[in-house]
Write an enzyme that holds these catalytic residues in place. Structure first.
Site: not given
Length: 179
Positions: A10, A16, A23, A59, A83
């Site tokens: 993504h 980030n 998570g 995301r 994730e």
């Protein structure tokens, strides 16, 4: 017949940029991330992709909607591309989650899953691809766990080897061949 798989993570998120391990939390693309997703679309829309499979986390869904929205390319959301579920540690500082990740190779995070479980989840999705997509080129949009699942299934790396390695992001993605 083999399947060609294009994988990209993504686009860049606000988490980030702040060093947060999102998570299973939804996350949101940052301004730079939205620009990255648009660039992904410019690079990949005419790349012979038959379908795009994406994690259902916000995301990743936002990335695919920006990159491929308005095209005829089918977009398929699959929770198995998520994730790793860090459980109680979803939303924690990324450096903390990275530091002790080997402790959760085979043992689940509190209220979450282990990295082995996350990789097996991705492997299950990959095993379903040949039923409809054999001989075609597909794209996967996901997370670090998605990348590790691909590396485990296609290149034979163990979960421990994948966790011990430092992840190197490739801005133009990865290409795999699933036999």
């Amino acid at each position: 017949m083999p399947i060609e798989i294009v994988f990209e993570t993504h686009a860049l998120t606000e988490d980030n940029e702040r060093g947060i391990a999102t998570g299973w939390l939804p996350g949101r693309l940052s301004e730079q991330g939205r620009a990255n997703a648009a660039e992904m679309g410019r690079r990949r829309r005419d790349d012979g992709i038959a379908a795009v499979f994406t994690s259902d986390l916000r995301r990743a869904a936002e990335t695919v909607e920006i990159a491929f929205g308005g095209t005829d390319i089918p977009i398929l959301y699959d929770w198995r591309l998520r994730e790793c579920d860090f459980g109680a540690r979803n939303g924690s500082p990324g450096a903390e989650v990275k530091r002790d990740r080997l402790d959760f190779c085979d043992h689940p995070y509190p209220d979450g899953e282990s990295h082995s479980q996350a990789i097996e989840r991705v492997a299950g999705m990959l095993s379903d691809l040949p039923t409809r997509w054999a001989g075609q080129r597909v794209m996967l949009i996901g997370h670090l766990a998605t990348y590790r699942g691909l590396e485990h299934v296609i290149n034979g790396f163990t979960v421990r080897e994948l966790l011990e390695a430092d992840f190197q992001w490739h801005p133009e993605g990865w290409e795999y061949r699933l036999n």
